[in-house]
Design a protein around this motif. Structure first.
Motif, PDB file in Angstrom:
ATOM      1  N   ALA A 109       0.654  -1.200  -0.104  1.00 22.90           N
ATOM      2  CA  ALA A 109      -0.033  -0.044   0.000  1.00 22.90           C
ATOM      3  C   ALA A 109       0.818   1.254  -0.065  1.00 22.90           C
ATOM      4  N   PHE A 110       1.901   1.327   0.815  1.00 23.29           N
ATOM      5  CA  PHE A 110       2.863   2.434   0.622  1.00 23.29           C
ATOM      6  C   PHE A 110       3.481   2.603  -0.465  1.00 23.29           C
ATOM      7  N   ILE A 111       3.754   1.600  -1.041  1.00 23.13           N
ATOM      8  CA  ILE A 111       4.470   1.718  -2.596  1.00 23.13           C
ATOM      9  C   ILE A 111       3.531   2.216  -3.519  1.00 23.13           C
ATOM     10  N   ALA A 112       2.392   1.547  -3.612  1.00 22.55           N
ATOM     11  CA  ALA A 112       1.256   2.000  -4.521  1.00 22.55           C
ATOM     12  C   ALA A 112       0.803   3.333  -4.122  1.00 22.55           C
ATOM     13  N   LYS A 113       0.647   3.761  -2.986  1.00 24.21           N
ATOM     14  CA  LYS A 113       0.343   5.146  -2.840  1.00 24.21           C
ATOM     15  C   LYS A 113       1.351   6.251  -3.182  1.00 24.21           C
ATOM     16  N   ALA A 114       2.766   5.919  -3.045  1.00 26.81           N
ATOM     17  CA  ALA A 114       3.827   6.775  -3.156  1.00 26.81           C
ATOM     18  C   ALA A 114       3.883   6.980  -4.631  1.00 26.81           C
ATOM     19  N   PHE A 115       3.640   5.980  -5.506  1.00 24.06           N
ATOM     20  CA  PHE A 115       3.796   5.987  -7.020  1.00 24.06           C
ATOM     21  C   PHE A 115       2.407   7.074  -7.439  1.00 24.06           C
ATOM     22  N   CYS A 116       1.207   6.803  -6.946  1.00 18.18           N
ATOM     23  CA  CYS A 116       0.253   7.460  -7.302  1.00 18.18           C
ATOM     24  C   CYS A 116       0.146   8.902  -7.288  1.00 18.18           C
ATOM     25  N   GLU A 117       0.818   9.273  -5.874  1.00 17.44           N
ATOM     26  CA  GLU A 117       1.178  10.705  -5.744  1.00 17.44           C
ATOM     27  C   GLU A 117       2.094  11.246  -6.178  1.00 17.44           C
TER      28      GLU A 117
END
Length: 819
Positions: free
Chosen positions: A711-719
């Motif tokens: 979740a942390f990685i996906a959120k960082a990429f999306c941001e």
């Protein structure tokens, strides 16, 4: 009285000859007409399936369609239809212009299309034209793209019947008619009359069928059929009556001759029969009676009259051959090693040979248990065969033995008199077939278990890999300390290596199961060259090897192929060279060869340990390496070259290897690809600059992921793309959020607590009818899982570990289809 009867017979024969000739001509005309239609139909269907025609329709250029049909017509000029045109589902794509020649306006072609759209049969159509009513035979054939199965359009061909002298002359030349007239009611469409005849088309049409047109000719009328359906087209044929007249005169002559001869023969025969024939007949009848009744072998005593003597000798030889055949059949029946049983039509036994006696009753008839069991199984099929319904074979199981029986009825004078059955012991074959079924079932179960195991292991391995690779990519952009950068690079390299091993295993499994798919896209080919240099130059330097890279590929070339699989092929080959080379050099050469098709030639050469000539045949086999010690010394799964070989074949290329043991190895790969365009370096840099400015507004994203790291990685990429991300941990929470709030996109994980990703997607898309796109994010790389998501309603599938490029492609897909 005899003369009168002969005259009646002659008259009937002449009438029958006339009728026979008329029917023969009518049948021949119909056959020639059907042959003409069938020939045009074959050429029409062949053209509709021709790949050149499909390509011409895709191009949308009428000149290519003109050129195609011009080539076809030059090869088969005699089979060219009068009118030919092509339509799509709605519009006219092309026509040959011949309809204007026959006075038929273009709008009338549209009416013709509607009248023949119900089937691919020939249709007889009356169409108005500038020349008056025109009668056409029209047929439609579908043009289907063999690659996609899409119906591109319909090819229509037509025969114009008005003034079609070529058709009517062709039928006349191949029939036994002197002249033909093609008409509809009283309207003459075409005829073969040249004006020198003593009769006209009007005389022919209004004459009575079967009667004489004049002293020497008769007229026959044939109502033409199109594909077995009667039409209102009539073909009148004019035939010579000379044969019937000659036959009549011949009968008259032979009647008179027969009367005279009959009278003379009657007188002579009466006298001769009373003197000789009766005695000879009595002698012949006595001989046949002795042989038939007493069943003994008698010799014919002979006759003074040659014919009777010859007949008697023939009977003698016939009786001897019958006796020999009976003996041969008896020997075959008695000495056959397979059981043979003769049954009545009611299912009662008549006779059995010694083999059957020994097998089912015993040599002394001590037991009939086995025979009763056999009888119970065979009698129903024997009674069925007695009705004329013959089974091909019948299987019976008696005392742990399996027999295959052939059942044959014995027919005498069109009546089934008895049934003969012949058996064969197939116990060993039946057992082998049973074991084969068991082995196949076990193999299928093993394949299923292996597929399930790979799916679970893929998920379990990709989930932590997603965290390793994701965090390392994020750290790469934030860390400035050189030592830490090196450490992160090691972390990335190790993660990529572990992912490569996992992908090799999964790819090999997909290739084995026939589930591997190749999807092409456009990309700059120079990216492949740059990636090779950036990855393998440092690796060779660390190992003390010289790395030589040569390329003639222009930086602006864009090709259409599968970049991921191309990289996979090259990386596997170069990794292989790097693994087995301890000193010397590794040389890589890439050359783009333009042609039809364009082709990429890659040469990878090393100075490593080499391969023995005897081992070159097995290096592409799975889990195989040249020597048993190679795995222990150098490592590896033994799948790299197997996957390379399979990928090269899927891309339509070839791979060749040559090696000298102890000196090195050289791989040559030839891959066809399509050069699309030439994109400048400036455009490439501008695309990289615009990547993170993909959207002109802030997208609201619902992230469904139970793993904190993922979740942390996906959120960082999306941001990075300016998105606002809201995170929930299971499918139930995602459904509740979707009910209360509006999102632009949903990123859905697969394995979730309480309700998994596939079921949650099904609820969102099928029950709630949610219009928001759902993009699945799964660590399970199996094709079945991806298909399950798509079937549930997901619009896109991203395979973990998530990378920046894969997420960018997914967001680009979203922008092109949903913004």
């Amino acid at each position: 009285m005899v003369l009168f009867q002969s005259y009646q017979i002659s008259s009937r024969l002449i009438s029958q000859e006339v009728v026979r000739t008329s029917k023969q001509t009518s049948s021949l005309i119909q056959s020639l007409f059907d042959f003409r239609l069938a020939t045009l139909q074959i050429h029409q269907d062949s053209s509709a399936k021709n790949s050149t025609l499909v390509q011409a329709i895709h191009s949308g250029k009428e000149v290519e369609l003109d050129q195609y049909f011009l080539t076809v017509d030059q090869l088969e000029l005699s089979n060219t239809p009068d009118i030919r045109f092509i339509t799509s589902q709605k519009d006219m794509l092309w026509d040959d212009g011949n309809s204007q020649f026959y006075g038929i306006e273009t709008k009338e072609l549209g009416k013709i299309v509607r009248r023949v759209s119900i089937s691919s049969n020939w249709h007889l159509i009356k169409s108005p034209s500038q020349l008056g009513p025109t009668y056409l035979l029209v047929r439609r054939s579908s043009i289907v793209d063999p690659a996609t199965g899409e119906v591109l359009g319909f090819l229509y061909v037509s025969i114009v019947l008005n003034d079609n002298y070529a058709l009517i002359e062709t039928i006349k030349d191949n029939s036994n008619a002197q002249n033909l007239v093609l008409a509809v009611d009283d309207n003459v469409l075409a005829s073969t009359l040249n004006g020198n005849e003593l009769y006209t088309t009007h005389d022919i049409i209004h004459s009575v069928a079967g009667e004489s047109l004049d002293d020497k000719n008769i007229v026959s009328k044939n109502m033409l059929e199109v594909e077995g359906v009667p039409t209102y087209l009539s073909v009148f044929s004019v035939q010579s009556n000379q044969n019937a007249l000659k036959l009549r005169d011949s009968y008259y002559f032979w009647i008179v001759f027969a009367l005279i001869a009959l009278l003379a023969v009657t007188i002579v025969t009466r006298w001769w029969l009373h003197r000789n024939i009766k005695r000879e007949i009595d002698q012949l009848m006595s001989y046949t009676h002795k042989v038939a009744v007493q069943g003994k072998e008698y010799f014919f005593p002979g006759s003074a009259i040659y014919e009777f003597d010859h007949f008697g000798r023939t009977l003698e030889n016939t009786f001897q051959r019958l006796a020999e055949q009976e003996k041969q059949f008896e020997d075959l029946f008695n000495f056959s090693l397979t059981p043979i049983i003769l049954w009545s039509t009611d299912g009662y036994i008549i006779r059995m040979n010694p083999a059957a006696q020994k097998e089912f009753i015993g040599s002394k008839g001590e037991s009939k248990r086995l025979f009763r069991a056999l009888e119970k199984q065979l009698v129903p099929d024997i009674q069925t065969a007695a009705t004329g319904d013959i089974s091909k074979e019948v299987m019976t199981e008696i005392d742990k033995k399996v027999f295959r029986w052939s059942i044959s009825p014995i027919v005498i004078e069109n009546k089934i008199e008895s049934i003969i059955t012949q058996g064969q012991d197939v116990t060993s074959f039946a057992e082998a077939e049973k074991q084969s079924r068991i082995a196949r079932k076990e193999a299928e179960e093993s394949a299923r278990v292996r597929a399930d195991f790979l799916a679970k292991m893929s998920h379990e391995l990709r989930t932590p890999l997603n965290g390793i690779l994701g965090v390392s990519q994020l750290l790469k952009r934030s860390v400035t300390n050189p030592e830490q950068i090196d450490q992160i690079n090691v972390l990335c390299s190790s993660g990529e290596h572990l992912l490569a091993v996992l992908n090799d295993i999964l790819d090999f499994s997909k290739i084995e199961q026939g589930q591997f798919r190749i999807a092409n896209s456009e990309f700059p080919l120079i990216n492949v060259v740059c990636a090779i240099e950036q990855i393998y130059k440092p690796m060779c330097d660390d190992k003390g090897l010289e790395f030589k890279l040569e390329s003639d590929i222009d930086a602006a070339v864009v090709v259409n192929s599968n970049q991921v699989r191309l990289n996979q092929i090259l990386y596997n080959i170069i990794n292989n060279a790097l693994k087995f080379t301890c000193q010397g050099m590794i040389s890589v050469r890439l050359s783009l060869q333009y042609g039809d098709p364009d082709q990429l030639h890659v040469t990878v050469k090393d100075t490593g340990i080499g391969i023995k000539e005897s081992d070159l045949k097995i290096i592409f086999e799975p889990f195989m390496q040249a020597e048993p010690t190679t795995t222990r010394e150098y490592g590896g799964s033994g799948l790299g070259l197997t996957i390379v070989h399979s990928l090269v074949e899927m891309l339509g290329g070839t791979i060749k290897v040559s090696s000298e043991f102890g000196q090195g190895t050289e791989f040559n790969i030839y891959l066809p690809l399509e050069v699309v365009s030439r994109k400048t370096n400036l455009a490439t840099k501008q695309e990289e600059t615009k990547r993170f400015a993909l959207f002109n507004k802030t997208l609201k994203v619902l992230l469904v992921e139970d793993n904190h790291t993922n979740a942390f990685i996906a959120k960082a990429f999306c941001e990075k793309y300016g998105m606002k991300v809201e995170w929930v941990k299971d499918g139930m929470q995602a459904i509740e959020k979707a009910k209360s709030e509006q999102y632009d996109i949903v990123l859905m994980d697969n394995q979730l607590p309480f309700l998994d990703g596939v079921d949650a997607t099904k609820v969102l898309k099928q029950e709630m009818q949610l219009s928001t796109p759902v993009f699945a994010c799964t660590a399970d790389g199996m094709e079945s899982t991806q298909q399950a998501f798509l079937a549930a309603g997901a619009e896109y599938v991203i395979v973990k570990p998530i990378r920046e490029d894969s997420l960018y492609r997914a967001l680009l897909h979203y922008k092109e289809n949903y913004c």
